[in-house]
Design a protein around this motif. Structure first.
Motif, short mmCIF file in Angstrom:
data_model
loop_
_atom_site.label_atom_id
_atom_site.label_comp_id
_atom_site.label_asym_id
_atom_site.label_seq_id
_atom_site.Cartn_x
_atom_site.Cartn_y
_atom_site.Cartn_z
N GLU A 77 -15.19 -39.95 3.93
CA GLU A 77 -14.45 -39.74 2.71
C GLU A 77 -13.07 -38.97 3.32
N HIS A 95 -13.50 -44.55 0.74
CA HIS A 95 -14.49 -44.23 -0.61
C HIS A 95 -15.57 -45.55 -0.61
N GLN A 143 -15.86 -37.85 -6.90
CA GLN A 143 -14.91 -39.06 -7.36
C GLN A 143 -14.68 -39.08 -8.83
#
Length: 412
Positions: free
Chosen positions: A207, A212, A245
């Motif tokens: 991250e 991602h 996210q």
């Protein structure tokens, strides 16, 4: 005779082990150490006559004693572990790992890293292949310490702001730790097992560098691969990642639904219930009621004000709308025999009123709906609230009295 000698030795060894066990159970570490010394000395005299070497027993017992003994030191522990490493190649890597854990518990990170590096370079014929999984674990813990070093460097650079990342040498050192950590952490989580700390650290690395998609893939694999054991934390990590996210509510609910099926008492059930209550879909609202009822079945939730607030809010909405009373009835039918004593006793009412009036209000509302205005818990709390001239409790009493017919429908 030789047979008599063997028999006496066996009896003596078993007696000594029995004394050691007794001392360990009573936490008499000095006494246990004395008996272990006798045990080792007797084996040195007669070791050749033993069919199976007792090195693992000595290692396990000795480690336990040194860990707790008031007069033991790190120097003695290190010396003991080095001796244990030479007693049997089959356990070499396991002993190394235990030594590393002890060093880490004592804050000796550099020494732990050095021991892991030495263990990683260990080779012993066919044993190397047989202990492949232990070797991967050694490499994984080295990766964990590389992650720790990376994290320290990262925090230093972040504290310095833009000036920190202009320090090329420090930044390159940090990236070096990242590469070493990522390689070893990635390898261990390919093996089916419970690797929570390794997964968390690897995802943190990914991250930070913006990968991602890889992080999502790792977490999905960890949570949904049937080869891995059922692990609630895997779904917690996935949910937390999806939340970071800013994924859709549908994705978040899907992750928490599986967590609910595995651990209905998990603390995230508050979040799950809140999301479900906000949904306009009938099926999800129904599930929300089921989730919060199930959570409150557990003793750890008995005095959780948030949980009771969630249940009270949903029950109140259903009662006011006069829709889906059957939902409450279905949940209550399996609980009406034990919830009154578990949650709604007069003793609980007194204690809740003294300790947390907000909690007692929410519980009283639920109790009044489920058990009617004659419920001991509701009567005590509403009386105390009115006596204290708290408007909120007067309104509570009126609400429950007005909707007492709902109790009659729920109770059948």
């Amino acid at each position: 005779s030789s047979n008599e000698h063997k028999l006496n030795f066996k009896k003596s060894k078993e007696a000594c082990l029995s004394y050691i066990q007794d001392a360990l159970l009573q936490k008499q570490w000095k006494r246990a150490a004395e008996f272990l010394t006798c045990y080792v000395e007797s084996l040195e005299k007669d070791y050749s006559r033993e069919h199976i070497g007792p090195s693992e027993m000595i290692w396990r017992i000795g480690t336990e004693i040194l860990w707790h003994h008031s007069q033991s030191s790190m120097k003695e522990f290190n010396c003991f572990m080095e001796q244990m490493k030479t007693l049997g190649v089959k356990r070499y890597l396991k002993v190394c790992l235990e030594h590393v854990f002890h060093l880490l518990c004592n804050g000796q990170t550099d020494e732990a890293y050095q021991n892991l590096s030495l263990a990683e370079s260990w080779r012993f014929g066919e044993q190397t292949a047989i202990q492949d999984k232990e070797m991967k674990l050694v490499q994984a813990y080295r990766g964990l310490l590389d992650y720790y070093s990376w994290s320290k460097q990262k925090n230093i650079l972040l504290e310095r702001g833009e000036d920190g990342f202009s320090d090329l040498a420090v930044e390159q050192e940090m990236h070096g730790y990242f590469r070493k950590a990522a390689v070893n952490l990635k390898e261990i989580i390919k093996i089916p097992g419970v690797w929570d700390i390794f997964v968390k650290c690897y995802v943190d690395l990914l991250e930070f560098y913006g990968d991602h998609n890889e992080a999502r893939q790792v977490l999905n694999e960890y949570a949904y691969n049937s080869k891995f054991p059922a692990n609630p934390n895997a779904h917690v990590y996935l949910y937390q990642f999806l939340k970071r996210q800013r994924e859709s509510k549908k994705s978040l609910i899907s992750a928490l639904k599986i967590l609910h099926d595995i651990v209905p008492s998990h603390e995230l059930m508050i979040d799950f219930n809140t999301m479900l209550q906000k949904s306009k879909k009938r099926k999800k609202c129904r599930l929300g009621l089921e989730v919060i009822f199930a959570a409150l079945d557990y003793a750890g939730w008995k005095e959780n004000a948030k949980a009771w607030s969630c249940l009270a809010r949903q029950v109140k909405q259903i009662v006011i709308s006069e829709k889906h009373i059957d939902w409450i009835k279905q949940e209550w039918n399996s609980r009406k025999d034990w919830w009154p004593a578990f949650h709604f006793s007069r003793y609980s009412a007194k204690r809740n009123w003294q300790e947390n009036k907000s909690l007692s209000y929410e519980k009283a509302l639920v109790a009044g709906i489920l058990l009617g205005k004659g419920c001991k818990y509701f009567k005590y709390i509403s009386h105390q609230g009115c006596k204290a001239q708290l408007k909120r409790f007067r309104m509570l009493k009126k609400f429950v009295n007005r909707h007492n017919p709902v109790y009659l429908r729920i109770s059948g």
